[in-house]
Design an enzyme around this catalytic site. Sequence first.
Site, PDB file in Angstrom:
ATOM      1  N   THR A 198       1.185  -1.319  -0.281  1.00  0.00           N
ATOM      2  CA  THR A 198      -0.125   0.094   0.112  1.00  0.00           C
ATOM      3  C   THR A 198       1.156   0.894  -0.296  1.00  0.00           C
ATOM      4  OG1 THR A 198      -1.926  -1.426   1.780  1.00  0.00           O
ATOM      5  CG2 THR A 198      -1.662   0.815   1.287  1.00  0.00           C
ATOM      6  N   ARG A 226     -12.481  -8.645  -3.450  1.00  0.00           N
ATOM      7  CA  ARG A 226     -12.104  -8.495  -1.857  1.00  0.00           C
ATOM      8  C   ARG A 226     -12.064  -7.299  -1.944  1.00  0.00           C
ATOM      9  NH1 ARG A 226      -7.161  -6.845   0.170  1.00  0.00           N
ATOM     10  NH2 ARG A 226      -6.568  -7.688   2.460  1.00  0.00           N
ATOM     11  N   GLY A 228      -9.908  -4.424   1.004  1.00  0.00           N
ATOM     12  CA  GLY A 228      -9.051  -4.546   2.142  1.00  0.00           C
ATOM     13  C   GLY A 228      -9.596  -2.906   2.898  1.00  0.00           C
ATOM     14  N   ASP A 229      -8.801  -2.659   3.931  1.00  0.00           N
ATOM     15  CA  ASP A 229      -8.974  -0.978   4.378  1.00  0.00           C
ATOM     16  C   ASP A 229      -8.716  -0.104   4.012  1.00  0.00           C
ATOM     17  OD1 ASP A 229      -6.106  -2.536   4.918  1.00  0.00           O
ATOM     18  OD2 ASP A 229      -5.897  -1.117   5.783  1.00  0.00           O
ATOM     19  N   THR A 249      -0.510  -0.340   6.670  1.00  0.00           N
ATOM     20  CA  THR A 249      -0.528  -0.978   5.791  1.00  0.00           C
ATOM     21  C   THR A 249      -0.408  -2.658   5.836  1.00  0.00           C
ATOM     22  OG1 THR A 249       0.806  -1.784   3.857  1.00  0.00           O
ATOM     23  CG2 THR A 249       1.796  -0.933   5.453  1.00  0.00           C
ATOM     24  N   GLY A 250      -1.092  -2.942   5.087  1.00  0.00           N
ATOM     25  CA  GLY A 250      -1.075  -5.043   6.719  1.00  0.00           C
ATOM     26  C   GLY A 250      -2.417  -5.082   5.817  1.00  0.00           C
ATOM     27  N   GLY A 252      -5.525  -5.845   5.444  1.00  0.00           N
ATOM     28  CA  GLY A 252      -6.364  -5.170   5.504  1.00  0.00           C
ATOM     29  C   GLY A 252      -7.295  -6.336   6.766  1.00  0.00           C
TER      30      GLY A 252
END
Lengths: 330, 330
Positions: A198, A226, A228-229, A249-250, A252
């Site tokens: 990210t 999908r 994510g965050d 970042t990671g 999500g």
Amino acid sequence: MIGRCSLLLLLFACSTLAAQSNDEEMKYAIVIHGGAGGDPSGWSVEYRQQRRDGLQAALERGVEMLARGDSAVDVVEHVVRIMEDDPAFNAGRGCVLNEAGNHELDASIMDGSNLQCGAVGSVSRIKNPISLARKVMTDTRHVLLIGEGADQFGEGSGLEIADASYFQTDRQRKNWEDWKQRHTDVSALQPEENYFGTVGCVARDQRGDLAAATSTGGLMGKRWGRVGDSPIIGAGNYADNRTCAVSGTGIGEEFIRHHLAADIAAQMRYAGADLQTAADRAIARLPADGGGVIAVDQAGNTVVQFNTVGMSHAYADSQGQQVIKLSRQE
Amino acid sequence: MIGRCSLLLLLFACSTLAAQSNDEEMKYAIVIHGGAGGDPSGWSVEYRQQRRDGLQAALERGVEMLARGDSAVDVVEHVVRIMEDDPAFNAGRGCVLNEAGNHELDASIMDGSNLQCGAVGSVSRIKNPISLARKVMTDTRHVLLIGEGADQFGEGSGLEIADASYFQTDRQRKNWEDWKQRHTDVSALQPEENYFGTVGCVARDQRGDLAAATSTGGLMGKRWGRVGDSPIIGAGNYADNRTCAVSGTGIGEEFIRHHLAADIAAQMRYAGADLQTAADRAIARLPADGGGVIAVDQAGNTVVQFNTVGMSHAYADSQGQQVIKLSRQE
């Protein structure tokens, strides 16, 4: 006598405070990240340099804008655009590909001065998803637009468009082919590769306003639409002048479950935690190798915290501090 | 003498506490809502009765399940399915239509015992979006799936499918035609009608576990793939055994901006607020006519709070409390 003493003390105290204030006043601060995926020690020398160059170019532009008095929200949008345009990062050009070999991009932006925010999920035709997120913020009453509708809105807004050949680089096509070969049975529910990344930027401008921006291509091989965050306000991105601005970042899903970015703000607001403590506690909730955050508070304190092997990051402020790193070590 | 007195006092205190505990022990509690859109006093007698009947049927089923010891997460899914199937509510069958006259459904579910959660945005082919959200929670490593991909995942999971003729009722087709006539220039950015609605359920089961579920057809005439707060964990839906379970309804953008459901939990966790105080403060952040929440905490306290004219809601608990209302008055 006592009265004169007090007056002198008061004058002394005031001048000391004023001097401190002039010396120590934080005019601006900026932190950026280029994702927490992968182990930088396994990257080629060239790719490590590409990453560092990318971080430096984005950081320098952000500092230049902040130094001349630009608003935090302008800065974070612009800095993230630079990283979206740089194929060294998983956002915009050079993003990872989904299970079908296509690109689907997510982004969000938030202005801490008024809590205005905008986000897009699974878009594919607008060159800079972060600018599309900002258009959602400024030109609609909505916060989150997704898919085809979001792309159509962007085209109608006059934003620059781009096609697959722009977004999909040879490097990521090769990565996807490798991934595909190792995942022949795509019908099974297999754990995705630990391949995420990210980009993000948080800033505190000269007026003391905060802003955060985050953009991503998501997970390599993701399916079923999908998300994510990164486009979820409060999960991967949040900004509130009263507390802090955060970009994550990671994994999500973990950021969403713990509404991680907003949780850092909530710890500061409700428990009186300082930024570092709040960020440490938030990252401690993630599973091992779960991700990281960058953050800045109203006083210009900056935080970089992650529990992954690496997280490309850089920060700078008006007091001359400047750091560019791919992990804790290098 | 003092020793004997203390022992007697202690025994008395213990027996009093024990008696209170037996009397007052909360075995279970449930709250449901059927949306905060519209003014019930302007509805026909028949439609008001439909709403009340729908709330009662859903509530009674939830109470029956809780009384026999079912888990909170099973209960909230099942109760929301009943409301999705009921065309009196804006979720599942009977949902409002988007600008193009199609249906796009959002839903999310969260299990407060383990923070597992699942959500879907802009789906159109699965009969019960809340069950699709639960499948995302249980059968994938993801939290949020959107659009075509989410529908495909649902079809592959064996969930019941349904076509447009099932979701789109004559009443909502008529509402959409009325809306369309009043909005001939769809290219302009006009404020949407204040026509929103959602269904939701929060429950505390006999084990003390909490869960929340929320489902919606979104805003009448929505465009560009707009997604509101219902599928956003932390905004329109949240559950955490340590604090509370919350489901919201209203202007989704405001719920996202203030990460409203998670903010109620954060006030309890970090500021030690009780559920009612936390919910009151959260609703006070919304603009006038912004929406409402239902919530339950670990002790089984229930809260219904809204700043709209009406909010269809109902609640019941193991102590015999039962209320069904369309607004504060009726």
